[in-house]
Write a protein that holds these residues in place. Structure first.
Motif, PDB file in Angstrom:
ATOM      1  N   TYR A  10       0.837  -1.205   0.000  1.00  0.00           N
ATOM      2  CA  TYR A  10       0.000   0.000   0.000  1.00  0.00           C
ATOM      3  C   TYR A  10       0.873   1.256   0.000  1.00  0.00           C
ATOM      4  O   TYR A  10       0.613   2.219  -0.738  1.00  0.00           O
ATOM      5  CB  TYR A  10      -0.918  -0.008   1.224  1.00  0.00           C
ATOM      6  CG  TYR A  10      -1.767   1.235   1.354  1.00  0.00           C
ATOM      7  CD1 TYR A  10      -2.672   1.585   0.358  1.00  0.00           C
ATOM      8  CD2 TYR A  10      -1.659   2.056   2.475  1.00  0.00           C
ATOM      9  CE1 TYR A  10      -3.457   2.730   0.471  1.00  0.00           C
ATOM     10  CE2 TYR A  10      -2.447   3.203   2.596  1.00  0.00           C
ATOM     11  CZ  TYR A  10      -3.338   3.531   1.591  1.00  0.00           C
ATOM     12  OH  TYR A  10      -4.103   4.658   1.697  1.00  0.00           O
ATOM     13  N   ALA A  11       1.931   1.242   0.811  1.00  0.00           N
ATOM     14  CA  ALA A  11       2.822   2.403   0.896  1.00  0.00           C
ATOM     15  C   ALA A  11       3.508   2.661  -0.437  1.00  0.00           C
ATOM     16  O   ALA A  11       3.639   3.818  -0.874  1.00  0.00           O
ATOM     17  CB  ALA A  11       3.866   2.183   1.987  1.00  0.00           C
ATOM     18  N   GLN A  14       1.214   4.364  -2.940  1.00  0.00           N
ATOM     19  CA  GLN A  14       1.106   5.795  -2.678  1.00  0.00           C
ATOM     20  C   GLN A  14       2.381   6.522  -3.094  1.00  0.00           C
ATOM     21  O   GLN A  14       2.343   7.604  -3.682  1.00  0.00           O
ATOM     22  CB  GLN A  14       0.817   6.046  -1.187  1.00  0.00           C
ATOM     23  CG  GLN A  14      -0.429   5.364  -0.657  1.00  0.00           C
ATOM     24  CD  GLN A  14      -1.666   5.757  -1.432  1.00  0.00           C
ATOM     25  OE1 GLN A  14      -1.950   6.924  -1.630  1.00  0.00           O
ATOM     26  NE2 GLN A  14      -2.423   4.762  -1.881  1.00  0.00           N
ATOM     27  N   GLN A  15       3.519   5.904  -2.780  1.00  0.00           N
ATOM     28  CA  GLN A  15       4.806   6.497  -3.140  1.00  0.00           C
ATOM     29  C   GLN A  15       4.912   6.702  -4.643  1.00  0.00           C
ATOM     30  O   GLN A  15       5.334   7.761  -5.116  1.00  0.00           O
ATOM     31  CB  GLN A  15       5.941   5.591  -2.661  1.00  0.00           C
ATOM     32  CG  GLN A  15       7.323   6.106  -3.046  1.00  0.00           C
ATOM     33  CD  GLN A  15       8.423   5.092  -2.778  1.00  0.00           C
ATOM     34  OE1 GLN A  15       8.163   3.982  -2.295  1.00  0.00           O
ATOM     35  NE2 GLN A  15       9.644   5.452  -3.083  1.00  0.00           N
ATOM     36  N   GLN A  17       2.570   7.033  -6.882  1.00  0.00           N
ATOM     37  CA  GLN A  17       1.674   8.086  -7.355  1.00  0.00           C
ATOM     38  C   GLN A  17       2.252   9.470  -7.065  1.00  0.00           C
ATOM     39  O   GLN A  17       2.200  10.371  -7.910  1.00  0.00           O
ATOM     40  CB  GLN A  17       0.300   7.928  -6.704  1.00  0.00           C
ATOM     41  CG  GLN A  17      -0.455   6.696  -7.184  1.00  0.00           C
ATOM     42  CD  GLN A  17      -1.765   6.504  -6.433  1.00  0.00           C
ATOM     43  OE1 GLN A  17      -2.283   7.431  -5.817  1.00  0.00           O
ATOM     44  NE2 GLN A  17      -2.299   5.304  -6.477  1.00  0.00           N
ATOM     45  N   TYR A  18       2.813   9.641  -5.877  1.00  0.00           N
ATOM     46  CA  TYR A  18       3.367  10.939  -5.508  1.00  0.00           C
ATOM     47  C   TYR A  18       4.643  11.243  -6.292  1.00  0.00           C
ATOM     48  O   TYR A  18       4.869  12.380  -6.709  1.00  0.00           O
ATOM     49  CB  TYR A  18       3.650  10.992  -3.999  1.00  0.00           C
ATOM     50  CG  TYR A  18       2.448  11.441  -3.209  1.00  0.00           C
ATOM     51  CD1 TYR A  18       2.363  12.738  -2.717  1.00  0.00           C
ATOM     52  CD2 TYR A  18       1.384  10.582  -2.970  1.00  0.00           C
ATOM     53  CE1 TYR A  18       1.254  13.169  -2.000  1.00  0.00           C
ATOM     54  CE2 TYR A  18       0.268  10.998  -2.265  1.00  0.00           C
ATOM     55  CZ  TYR A  18       0.209  12.289  -1.781  1.00  0.00           C
ATOM     56  OH  TYR A  18      -0.889  12.706  -1.081  1.00  0.00           O
ATOM     57  N   MET A  48       4.430  11.692   5.183  1.00  0.00           N
ATOM     58  CA  MET A  48       3.644  10.861   4.280  1.00  0.00           C
ATOM     59  C   MET A  48       3.418   9.474   4.868  1.00  0.00           C
ATOM     60  O   MET A  48       2.315   8.917   4.782  1.00  0.00           O
ATOM     61  CB  MET A  48       4.364  10.747   2.927  1.00  0.00           C
ATOM     62  CG  MET A  48       3.571  10.024   1.862  1.00  0.00           C
ATOM     63  SD  MET A  48       2.068  10.938   1.431  1.00  0.00           S
ATOM     64  CE  MET A  48       1.306   9.783   0.306  1.00  0.00           C
ATOM     65  N   LYS A  49       4.431   8.901   5.483  1.00  0.00           N
ATOM     66  CA  LYS A  49       4.298   7.561   6.062  1.00  0.00           C
ATOM     67  C   LYS A  49       3.306   7.552   7.231  1.00  0.00           C
ATOM     68  O   LYS A  49       2.578   6.577   7.420  1.00  0.00           O
ATOM     69  CB  LYS A  49       5.660   7.036   6.504  1.00  0.00           C
ATOM     70  CG  LYS A  49       6.524   6.534   5.341  1.00  0.00           C
ATOM     71  CD  LYS A  49       7.841   5.957   5.825  1.00  0.00           C
ATOM     72  CE  LYS A  49       7.647   4.721   6.674  1.00  0.00           C
ATOM     73  NZ  LYS A  49       8.917   4.136   7.124  1.00  0.00           N
ATOM     74  N   SER A  51       0.672   9.462   7.420  1.00  0.00           N
ATOM     75  CA  SER A  51      -0.639   9.519   6.778  1.00  0.00           C
ATOM     76  C   SER A  51      -1.029   8.167   6.195  1.00  0.00           C
ATOM     77  O   SER A  51      -2.180   7.726   6.313  1.00  0.00           O
ATOM     78  CB  SER A  51      -0.607  10.582   5.671  1.00  0.00           C
ATOM     79  OG  SER A  51      -1.826  10.612   4.959  1.00  0.00           O
ATOM     80  N   ILE A  52      -0.078   7.492   5.566  1.00  0.00           N
ATOM     81  CA  ILE A  52      -0.332   6.177   4.975  1.00  0.00           C
ATOM     82  C   ILE A  52      -0.714   5.171   6.053  1.00  0.00           C
ATOM     83  O   ILE A  52      -1.647   4.384   5.886  1.00  0.00           O
ATOM     84  CB  ILE A  52       0.918   5.695   4.206  1.00  0.00           C
ATOM     85  CG1 ILE A  52       1.072   6.492   2.905  1.00  0.00           C
ATOM     86  CG2 ILE A  52       0.846   4.201   3.907  1.00  0.00           C
ATOM     87  CD1 ILE A  52       2.382   6.243   2.184  1.00  0.00           C
ATOM     88  N   SER A  55      -4.259   5.763   7.236  1.00  0.00           N
ATOM     89  CA  SER A  55      -5.218   5.331   6.217  1.00  0.00           C
ATOM     90  C   SER A  55      -5.349   3.812   6.197  1.00  0.00           C
ATOM     91  O   SER A  55      -6.450   3.274   6.054  1.00  0.00           O
ATOM     92  CB  SER A  55      -4.783   5.827   4.832  1.00  0.00           C
ATOM     93  OG  SER A  55      -4.803   7.228   4.768  1.00  0.00           O
TER      94      SER A  55
END
Length: 309
Positions: A10-11, A14-15, A17-18, A48-49, A51-52, A55
């Protein structure tokens, strides 16, 4: 239990995409972006981590309570998830899968979590008060003209005017205001054309963030339709505004929808927070530290398909 594999997969999603979007937008490399400090003592990666992780925890909390809302995965959804996970495994090399924990069991579990969370959204937001009065949602409307303190240089770049140029622009703004004030109808269009400016429109309330703060304050203070502000001088230029409506119907109705959506989202978030307080969440910080964005970049693999299929 939340496995490292699911958390890492999952992380890394997200990474990727950013890194593919924000790094270029910020004009820096991905590793440089992650090492940037966003607040005292905290890098963009650490922020960011956090927030991840929150979530991901929320996904598991929602899944734990899915049965209370009679939400479950259908056979069709399970088959689609299984197929998608299988395709991911087939499309990536062993080395790639090692980096992102892209093995079928982890991909499949993530997709199940994401699907359940999506299905839980509507039922968790049901029952909020959807009645919003005109008074609570009222949006005013203005026409305004800006006399900017910036100009284009020979290369097309925006630059600040000199003090003399700003003085001339202020005189032009005063002439515009005098012309509008002298007009019984307070029509801005003719005066704007003479000043080679454009009349813009905006809807707002006292808490709007889309308008310049000084313009917003002055416009909100206008009491009657047709009232015009004095010169509003700001760091970026001068504004003159006229109130054209104390309740713009279209904008007010749209605001009502936004208020209802805000109420629904708050109900959703409050419920998740209640569930969070009912349990004890422990994070293996040593394991989570292994997810390192700065030292390990991730690219989104672009899939090409035959357009005739």
């Amino acid at each position: 239990k939340v496995s490292y594999g699911v958390a890492n997969f999952y992380a890394r999603m997200q990474q990727a995409q950013y890194e593919s979007f924000y790094a270029g937008l910020m004009g820096m490399s991905a590793d440089t972006m992650w090492s940037q400090e966003v607040e005292e003592g905290k890098t963009y990666e650490e922020n960011m981590k956090d927030s991840i992780l929150e979530s991901l925890e929320n996904m598991y909390l929602v899944k734990q309570h899915a049965s209370e809302y009679k939400v479950e995965l259908t056979d069709k959804e399970k088959k689609k998830i299984d197929k998608a996970a299988e395709e991911f495994v087939e499309d990536n090399t062993l080395e790639d899968k090692e980096v992102v924990s892209g093995y079928k069991k982890y991909v499949k579990e993530y997709l199940e979590l994401a699907t359940i969370q999506q299905k839980m959204d509507a039922p968790m937001k049901e029952g909020v008060d959807e009645n919003v009065s005109d008074e609570d949602a009222a949006q005013k409307k203005i026409e305004y003209v800006q006399f900017s303190y910036t100009k284009k240089d020979d290369s097309g770049q925006s630059v600040q005017m000199t003090d003399e140029e700003k003085k001339a622009e202020k005189e032009k703004a005063q002439t515009f205001l005098d012309t509008v004030s002298a007009d019984p109808d307070k029509d801005m269009n003719a005066a704007a054309a003479s000043a080679e400016k454009e009349v813009q429109t905006a809807t707002f309330d006292s808490e709007s963030s889309t308008l310049n703060a000084d313009l917003l304050k002055a416009a909100d203070a206008l009491e009657n339709v047709g009232d015009v502000t004095s010169l509003i001088e700001t760091d970026d230029g001068i504004y003159v505004a006229k109130l054209t409506s104390k309740l713009d119907r279209e904008a007010t109705d749209q605001k009502k929808k936004e208020i209802v959506e805000e109420r629904k989202q708050k109900q959703y978030e409050d419920q998740v927070e209640t569930w969070r307080k009912e349990i004890d969440i422990k994070v293996d910080k040593k394991e989570w530290k292994k997810v390192d964005f700065e030292d390990q970049g991730v690219n989104v693999k672009q899939t090409t398909t035959d357009s005739e299929k």
